[in-house]
Motif scaffolding. Structure first.
Motif, PDB file in Angstrom:
ATOM      1  N   CYS A   1       8.773   4.514  -6.220  1.00  0.00           N
ATOM      2  CA  CYS A   1       7.549   3.754  -5.954  1.00  0.00           C
ATOM      3  C   CYS A   1       6.825   3.390  -7.244  1.00  0.00           C
ATOM      4  N   GLU A   2       6.753   4.333  -8.177  1.00  0.00           N
ATOM      5  CA  GLU A   2       6.087   4.037  -9.448  1.00  0.00           C
ATOM      6  C   GLU A   2       6.829   2.957 -10.215  1.00  0.00           C
ATOM      7  N   SER A   3       8.145   3.014 -10.209  1.00  0.00           N
ATOM      8  CA  SER A   3       8.924   2.000 -10.914  1.00  0.00           C
ATOM      9  C   SER A   3       8.740   0.629 -10.272  1.00  0.00           C
ATOM     10  N   MET A   4       8.753   0.562  -8.950  1.00  0.00           N
ATOM     11  CA  MET A   4       8.530  -0.713  -8.264  1.00  0.00           C
ATOM     12  C   MET A   4       7.137  -1.247  -8.566  1.00  0.00           C
ATOM     13  N   TYR A   5       6.157  -0.346  -8.561  1.00  0.00           N
ATOM     14  CA  TYR A   5       4.779  -0.774  -8.800  1.00  0.00           C
ATOM     15  C   TYR A   5       4.608  -1.296 -10.226  1.00  0.00           C
ATOM     16  N   ARG A   6       5.258  -0.651 -11.178  1.00  0.00           N
ATOM     17  CA  ARG A   6       5.206  -1.137 -12.564  1.00  0.00           C
ATOM     18  C   ARG A   6       5.785  -2.555 -12.650  1.00  0.00           C
ATOM     19  N   THR A   7       6.904  -2.776 -11.990  1.00  0.00           N
ATOM     20  CA  THR A   7       7.519  -4.104 -12.010  1.00  0.00           C
ATOM     21  C   THR A   7       6.576  -5.140 -11.419  1.00  0.00           C
ATOM     22  N   MET A   8       5.908  -4.800 -10.338  1.00  0.00           N
ATOM     23  CA  MET A   8       5.016  -5.742  -9.669  1.00  0.00           C
ATOM     24  C   MET A   8       3.699  -5.955 -10.414  1.00  0.00           C
ATOM     25  N   SER A   9       3.454  -5.154 -11.438  1.00  0.00           N
ATOM     26  CA  SER A   9       2.215  -5.311 -12.213  1.00  0.00           C
ATOM     27  C   SER A   9       2.386  -6.228 -13.419  1.00  0.00           C
TER      28      SER A   9
ATOM     29  N   LYS B   1       0.836  -1.208   0.000  1.00  0.00           N
ATOM     30  CA  LYS B   1       0.000   0.000   0.000  1.00  0.00           C
ATOM     31  C   LYS B   1       0.872   1.261   0.000  1.00  0.00           C
ATOM     32  N   ASP B   2       1.929   1.253   0.809  1.00  0.00           N
ATOM     33  CA  ASP B   2       2.806   2.420   0.882  1.00  0.00           C
ATOM     34  C   ASP B   2       3.585   2.628  -0.411  1.00  0.00           C
ATOM     35  N   ILE B   3       3.932   1.534  -1.088  1.00  0.00           N
ATOM     36  CA  ILE B   3       4.559   1.673  -2.407  1.00  0.00           C
ATOM     37  C   ILE B   3       3.585   2.322  -3.376  1.00  0.00           C
ATOM     38  N   TYR B   4       2.360   1.821  -3.405  1.00  0.00           N
ATOM     39  CA  TYR B   4       1.355   2.349  -4.333  1.00  0.00           C
ATOM     40  C   TYR B   4       1.027   3.820  -4.054  1.00  0.00           C
ATOM     41  N   LEU B   5       0.935   4.166  -2.776  1.00  0.00           N
ATOM     42  CA  LEU B   5       0.594   5.539  -2.399  1.00  0.00           C
ATOM     43  C   LEU B   5       1.814   6.455  -2.352  1.00  0.00           C
ATOM     44  N   LYS B   6       2.986   5.911  -2.689  1.00  0.00           N
ATOM     45  CA  LYS B   6       4.236   6.679  -2.770  1.00  0.00           C
ATOM     46  C   LYS B   6       4.610   7.292  -1.426  1.00  0.00           C
ATOM     47  N   LYS B   7       4.459   6.490  -0.373  1.00  0.00           N
ATOM     48  CA  LYS B   7       4.760   6.972   0.969  1.00  0.00           C
ATOM     49  C   LYS B   7       6.183   6.647   1.416  1.00  0.00           C
ATOM     50  N   ILE B   8       6.894   5.826   0.641  1.00  0.00           N
ATOM     51  CA  ILE B   8       8.260   5.463   1.012  1.00  0.00           C
ATOM     52  C   ILE B   8       9.219   5.859  -0.116  1.00  0.00           C
TER      53      ILE B   8
END
Length: 309
Positions: A206-214, A193-200
């Protein structure tokens, strides 16, 4: 006079605590909890779940603070630490690497089949680690960031007290119980959730990590019950006695995140009808139609033949 003030302060703190607890209780989705509880309780092993609707803030937590093995889901903390090191200037995203046979590690993934001296980079290694759950590149990246102690220090800094990497660290007692990694449903769901909401870290990381996880390959478990035209980010973890899954769903009427954890599983088969995988599908289906009640999407007839071995 001093005693009077202290008593008033104590009363005020009690009132504040009561109001906070009432507010927290209101956020529990009791209706959804009643639907999920039988699925969790009837599982032959130990299971738990944390699910949160990011739009409403309502959640369900069943065994959500119990520690479970992560299996390959520990690769999300490894990914997070890779990006922390990139931000620290210790690594670069497109940093060139050379694969060596000495790095080979069996199990999931296919980097183990690369020829010695195959060129690669950090970005590719991270993608293989997450999307194909590649063990070889995971351990390689774990080493490149400084090992498990470094990863655990990052997790501690993020406020995750029970999520840890137990591999190749001074955590042998924990490794014997939980294997490579350990977490709770609440903590791992919170990390995603914190990755998606860019809290860390920072928004770009965070956007790059989220793209990888998608881009995850393993879409025949919980993801199979979510329409293919809906974006998800996820990671799966699988060993004989523990199967777990972390998923964020970018649903039309509100994003939701969930973590399904299992351990002590009686069914340790690797067939598509394994009880833990059936549980993941049942929960994912329930959540999709609960949060999207007007959706008439269902897996098409014949989809069962694509659900695995």
């Amino acid at each position: 006079m001093k005693l009077f003030l202290r008593n008033n302060q104590f009363s005020g703190l009690c009132l504040l605590f009561s109001v906070t607890m009432i507010h927290a209780q209101k956020k529990v989705d009791r209706k959804l909890e009643k639907k999920l509880a039988p699925l969790i309780q009837n599982f032959h092993g130990t299971s738990g779940i944390y699910v949160e609707n990011l739009k409403t803030g309502k959640f369900v937590a069943i065994n959500a603070d119990t520690i479970f093995p992560t299996a390959s889901i520990v690769k999300v903390p490894i990914l997070t630490t890779v990006y922390q090191k990139i931000l620290d200037g210790k690594l670069t995203y497109n940093q060139k690497l050379i694969y060596k046979d000495s790095l080979k590690y069996g199990g999931s993934g296919f980097a183990q089949f690369f020829k010695d001296s195959t060129p690669m980079d950090i970005a590719t290694a991270a993608a293989l680690m997450i999307d194909y759950s590649d063990n070889t590149t995971s351990l390689w990246l774990q080493s490149l960031v400084g090992g498990s102690d470094t990863i655990n220090a990052v997790l501690d800094k993020l406020g995750l007290k029970d999520t840890r990497d137990n591999s190749r660290a001074n955590r042998e007692a924990n490794r014997k119980i939980y294997g490579w990694g350990q977490t709770t449903p609440r903590e791992m769901a919170t990390l995603l959730k914190d990755i998606y909401l860019k809290k860390i870290l920072n928004p770009a990381a965070c956007e790059s990590m989220y793209r990888t996880m998608s881009h995850v390959y393993y879409d025949n478990f919980a993801l199979s019950q979510i329409p293919p035209f809906i974006q998800t980010a996820s990671k799966q973890g699988m060993v004989d006695e523990s199967r777990s899954e972390l998923v964020m769903v970018n649903a039309p009427h509100g994003d939701y995140v969930f973590y399904i954890a299992t351990k002590n599983n009686q069914d340790q088969s690797w067939q598509s009808n394994n009880e833990a995988w059936q549980l993941a599908r049942a929960i994912s289906k329930l959540l999709w139609h609960y949060f999207e009640p007007k959706s008439n999407w269902q897996p098409p007839v014949g989809a069962d033949i694509y659900l695995g071995k």
